[in-house]
Scaffold this motif. Structure first.
Motif: not given
Length: 205
Positions: A5-11, A13-18, A32-33, A48-51
């Motif tokens: 489960t990752v948080a980022g400034k945008t969805v 960004d969160a996907i990139r971190l994941a 899953d957003v 923050e966006a969380v996915i």
């Protein structure tokens, strides 16, 4: 790790971190957003966006992992190479105690093949067929079965009697049928119920 489960400034960004955390590519993930995220105004109210990113398991990797675990527990660790052609996945095993994994007339190898087939199809979107080989055993077995088929066909013709072979898995019965399909003096059929199904060679009258 197969889920984060990752948080980022945008969805995005969160996907990139994941992707970085799971060390994979986006086509191997289901996303899953949980929170879309908000920019806020003048720095206030931003969120923050969380996915939740889940790794899609690869059928070949999972089947390979299964084989490595099972063979190690059997005391016969192996090196595994794989190849894929259409819906067939071939796993080639090699190791110092390969005879233990083959078993009598390939019985152990066939059992391992059935189990590996179940594992691979648990994670595959489309049905795949697993072929398990051990240091070219399948080709050697095929050659010996072809010689056996020819010998028993001659006996069937000579004595004018049906010849019942021992029970075989479907892949080996197919070798017998194919080896004799162009002969005009005999025909073949299969009788019985798995796992005791066998080939019968019938002389033509």
């Amino acid at each position: 790790m197969s889920e984060v489960t990752v948080a980022g400034k945008t969805v995005e960004d969160a996907i990139r971190l994941a992707l970085e955390q799971l060390e994979t590519t986006e086509d191997r993930l289901t996303i899953d957003v949980i929170e879309e995220g908000k920019k806020g105004f003048l720095g206030f109210g931003s969120k923050e966006a969380v996915i939740k990113a889940t790794l899609i398991k690869d059928p070949i990797e999972e089947a390979t992992k299964f084989l490595q675990e099972v063979t190690e527990k059997m005391g016969a660790p192996v090196t595994i190479t794989t190849s894929m052609k259409q819906q067939y996945i071939t796993f080639n095993l090699s190791g110092e105690k390969i005879a233990l994994l083959i078993g009598k007339r390939g019985a152990t190898l066939n059992a391992l093949q059935n189990l590996t087939n179940l594992v691979a199809n648990r994670y595959s979107k489309q049905y795949v067929r697993v072929i398990l080989d051990a240091e070219n055993y399948r080709e050697k077995r095929k050659q010996s079965l072809e010689l056996l088929a020819d010998k028993l066909a001659k006996n069937a013709v000579r004595f004018k009697k049906k010849v019942h072979l021992e029970p075989m898995p479907s892949i080996e019965r197919k070798v017998i049928h194919t080896a004799l399909q162009n002969r005009h003096d005999v025909e073949t059929t299969s009788e019985g119920v798995e796992p005791n199904r066998r080939v019968v060679i019938i002389p033509n009258r």
